[in-house]
Design an enzyme around this catalytic site. Structure first.
Site, PDB file in Angstrom:
ATOM      1  N   LYS A   1      -7.353  50.940  98.201  1.00  0.00           N
ATOM      2  CA  LYS A   1      -6.821  50.543  96.904  1.00  0.00           C
ATOM      3  C   LYS A   1      -7.638  49.387  96.361  1.00  0.00           C
ATOM      4  O   LYS A   1      -8.077  48.511  97.120  1.00  0.00           O
ATOM      5  CB  LYS A   1      -5.349  50.113  97.036  1.00  0.00           C
TER       6      LYS A   1
ATOM      7  N   GLU B   1       6.805  38.752  89.499  1.00  0.00           N
ATOM      8  CA  GLU B   1       6.509  38.825  90.927  1.00  0.00           C
ATOM      9  C   GLU B   1       6.514  37.454  91.597  1.00  0.00           C
ATOM     10  O   GLU B   1       5.687  36.602  91.278  1.00  0.00           O
ATOM     11  CB  GLU B   1       5.160  39.506  91.160  1.00  0.00           C
TER      12      GLU B   1
ATOM     13  N   GLU C   1       0.911  53.207  96.917  1.00  0.00           N
ATOM     14  CA  GLU C   1       0.380  51.924  96.437  1.00  0.00           C
ATOM     15  C   GLU C   1       1.313  50.788  96.837  1.00  0.00           C
ATOM     16  O   GLU C   1       0.879  49.713  97.278  1.00  0.00           O
ATOM     17  CB  GLU C   1       0.219  51.971  94.919  1.00  0.00           C
TER      18      GLU C   1
ATOM     19  N   GLU D   1      -1.319  52.086  81.131  1.00  0.00           N
ATOM     20  CA  GLU D   1      -0.489  51.112  81.845  1.00  0.00           C
ATOM     21  C   GLU D   1      -0.900  49.683  81.504  1.00  0.00           C
ATOM     22  O   GLU D   1      -0.038  48.810  81.364  1.00  0.00           O
ATOM     23  CB  GLU D   1      -0.586  51.355  83.353  1.00  0.00           C
TER      24      GLU D   1
END
Length: 433
Positions: free
Chosen positions: A186, A231, A275, A411
């Site tokens: 990733k 986050e 992910e 996105e």
């Protein structure tokens, strides 16, 4: 104001006097911000604002967090602190923003304000912080500024930056090709948009809109870096450590039924679950060695924000080695959620494929107190506002085997939305060939 950096640790000679008292204060925090140099940390209307600046610690390079932690310990060890409130954020605190990359041109900062106004759990306080050699025997009463009237958000027209949309899709396609070749699992690729802030009102109105529209995020402002991050990188409070890992994203539905469908599709998406698992594994691997116990949510849950859904996992544990919040920031940054897996290979790919300096985007942002406790988020949904009025906003996506370039570009447009709306403009979306 005293400034120090890693090369010249003047903080060793700095002595602060800190006094915190409870106050009967109910006015919202944001209207009291300094519009030119706001210092803010807030969620659901509670948190802190800072006014003025007594001390600034600036660091850079691979050891920027360790250097900042060392200088901060020197300051706190010499400080005279009288905290009569005893809540997270009372007493001596510094607001911080850390550059993402080791070789970034952006400095990392800890800023100690002259005045802190805080609110938590229905209680409010004011902290005055002074240099000892400037402090009088009897400090003058603290005078807080009157809340400013609400103003329209400033108008900024954004244009594509170094990584325009067509270049972004090419970079994503190249990243997918390398993942398929087995180079890494990733990599998180970002792009930037750039505008100019002309209004004299400053940033207070933009921050007020972020706080109103995204109350469940960490709304922050530190040294020109402003944003609304969902986050939590790490939180330390009297030996307890917690974090929230986000990875995997879907747009909100047009109505209640389609919104539920979007959340359900995200929760069952093989690509997004894979992910997300990489991000959780990374967080557990970096936090685990510092804890006596670390628990994670049994399954990822869907986190609802006004403009999108995220897959989320909460971590909570007990510290086992006495680490401060800055020590843990150093250990966990950068996470797989903003860099990739394996970390070093992903960072090399970011430097090659993005083509711009992230600055403080995707770096740690938050606060630390005299005991080393603090709250730190990842600087997402954010922009860096320079002294000349340049506004650079950033958004990125986790690229894995199943990523589709056009979908990843869409996105990023969703993730730009909080900032561009805070500055009164829709995001640029040129057609992709």
């Amino acid at each position: 104001m005293t400034r120090t950096d890693a090369a010249a640790p003047a903080a060793a000679d700095t002595r602060l006097r800190v006094r915190t008292v409870a106050v009967d204060e109910t006015a919202p925090l944001v209207p009291r911000l300094d519009p030119r140099h706001p210092l803010l940390w807030m969620r659901r209307g509670e948190g802190m604002i800072g006014l003025g600046e007594v001390l600034r610690i600036e660091t850079s390079g691979p050891d920027r967090v360790a250097d900042a932690a060392r200088e901060w310990r020197r300051v706190t060890d010499a400080a005279d602190v009288d905290d009569r409130v005893g809540l997270p954020g009372s007493g001596l605190v510094a607001f911080g923003a850390i550059a993402f990359a080791d070789d970034s041109a952006a400095t990392s900062v800890l800023v100690v304000p002259e005045i802190v106004l805080g609110r938590r759990d229905g209680r409010a306080w004011v902290t005055r912080i002074e240099l000892v050699d400037e402090a009088s025997a009897a400090p003058a009463p603290v005078e807080l500024p009157e809340p400013a009237p609400k103003r329209d958000v400033p108008r900024v027209r954004f244009e594509p930056g170094t990584m325009p949309p067509e270049a972004y899709t090419v970079a994503v396609a190249e990243a997918v090709r390398r993942i398929d070749d087995g180079r890494y699992e990733k990599v998180v690729l970002a792009r930037e948009i750039v505008g100019t802030l002309h209004e004299g009102a400053g940033l207070r109105a933009a921050l007020a809109k972020l706080a109103d529209d995204y109350p469940d995020t960490w709304v922050f402002a530190v040294d020109g870096l402003i944003g609304a991050s969902p986050e939590t990188l790490v939180r330390v409070d009297h030996g307890t450590v917690s974090a929230r890992v986000l990875a995997g994203t879907a747009s909100r539905g047009a109505d209640a039924a389609s919104d539920r469908d979007q959340a359900a599709r995200l929760a069952s998406s093989h690509k997004d679950l894979a992910e997300h698992a990489l991000a959780v594994e990374s967080a557990v691997a970096t936090l685990g060695p510092h804890t006596a116990r670390l628990d994670a949510s049994p399954e990822p849950f869907t986190l609802q924000l006004p403009n999108l859904w995220h897959l989320a996992t909460d971590l909570k544990g007990t510290l086992g080695d006495g680490s401060s919040s800055l020590d843990l920031v150093r250990a966990v940054h950068p996470t797989a959620a903003v860099a990739g897996t394996p970390r070093n290979l992903a960072l090399a790919a970011i430097a090659e494929l993005e083509g711009f300096d992230r600055g403080r985007y995707a770096g740690p942002v938050g606060w630390v107190d005299a005991d080393g406790d603090g709250e730190w988020a990842i600087a997402l949904r954010c922009a860096q506002v320079s002294a000349d009025g340049t506004v650079r906003a950033y958004a990125g996506c986790g690229i894995v085997h199943d990523s589709v370039p056009a979908d990843e570009l869409a996105e990023t447009d969703m993730k730009f939305r909080p900032i561009v709306e805070a500055f009164g403009a829709p995001p640029p979306s040129p057609p992709v060939p």
